[in-house]
Motif scaffolding. Structure first.
Motif, short mmCIF file in Angstrom:
data_model
loop_
_atom_site.label_atom_id
_atom_site.label_comp_id
_atom_site.label_asym_id
_atom_site.label_seq_id
_atom_site.Cartn_x
_atom_site.Cartn_y
_atom_site.Cartn_z
N ARG A 1 7.70 5.63 -3.27
CA ARG A 1 8.55 5.41 -4.45
C ARG A 1 10.02 5.23 -4.06
O ARG A 1 10.81 4.74 -4.86
N LEU A 2 10.37 5.58 -2.84
CA LEU A 2 11.75 5.39 -2.36
C LEU A 2 12.09 3.90 -2.24
O LEU A 2 13.26 3.53 -2.20
N ASN A 3 11.06 3.05 -2.23
CA ASN A 3 11.30 1.60 -2.22
C ASN A 3 12.19 1.19 -3.39
O ASN A 3 12.97 0.25 -3.28
N ALA A 4 12.07 1.91 -4.51
CA ALA A 4 12.87 1.60 -5.69
C ALA A 4 14.36 1.70 -5.39
O ALA A 4 15.16 0.89 -5.88
N LEU A 5 14.75 2.67 -4.57
CA LEU A 5 16.16 2.81 -4.20
C LEU A 5 16.64 1.57 -3.45
O LEU A 5 17.71 1.04 -3.74
N GLU B 1 4.80 -2.28 -8.43
CA GLU B 1 4.33 -1.67 -7.19
C GLU B 1 4.45 -0.14 -7.23
O GLU B 1 3.54 0.56 -6.78
N ALA B 2 5.54 0.36 -7.76
CA ALA B 2 5.75 1.81 -7.81
C ALA B 2 4.74 2.48 -8.73
O ALA B 2 4.30 3.60 -8.45
N VAL B 3 4.37 1.80 -9.79
CA VAL B 3 3.43 2.38 -10.75
C VAL B 3 1.98 2.21 -10.28
O VAL B 3 1.18 3.15 -10.36
#
Length: 122
Positions: A96-100, A84-86
């Motif tokens: 991209r903060l979803n990754a945190l 999803e981030a890519v």
């Protein structure tokens, strides 16, 4: 504490699977699936992913093979969030903060099921 974390983890999977994907209450999820897997069958695929997430909730709640379950959760969360981030960062709730948040959730799962002190007590 263990029961509370079991319930929390179960609710995350259940809410995302049932509400966001099976019932399609969050259209952004269909858009993400369409971006990654193609638009032709995005609705059906989103629902199938949701059913899988509901299955994960049931597995967590069952306590069966908890270490395998935790490992599967961590792999799935990190894989899904990386894709999803890519491929669809603009469609994510926090970009991209979803990754945190994904990493923090994986930490909770690790603490709940895989940390060495917990395993030594089994």
């Amino acid at each position: 504490m263990h029961r509370l974390l079991t319930l929390l983890i179960t609710l995350v999977w259940l809410a995302n699977g049932l509400l966001c994907k099976v019932l399609l209450l969050v259209p952004r999820h269909v858009a993400i699936v369409a971006r990654i897997l193609g638009p032709a069958h995005a609705g059906v695929l989103t629902r199938l992913i949701g059913v899988g997430e509901i299955g994960m909730a049931v597995w967590v709640l069952s306590g069966i093979r908890a270490r395998w379950c935790a490992g599967a959760q961590i792999v799935l969360i990190l894989s899904m969030n990386t894709l999803e981030a890519v491929l669809a960062p603009d469609l994510l709730l926090w970009g991209r903060l979803n990754a945190l948040f994904a990493v923090l959730f994986c930490g909770v799962i690790y603490f709940h099921s895989l940390r060495p002190a917990r395993l030594a007590g089994r």
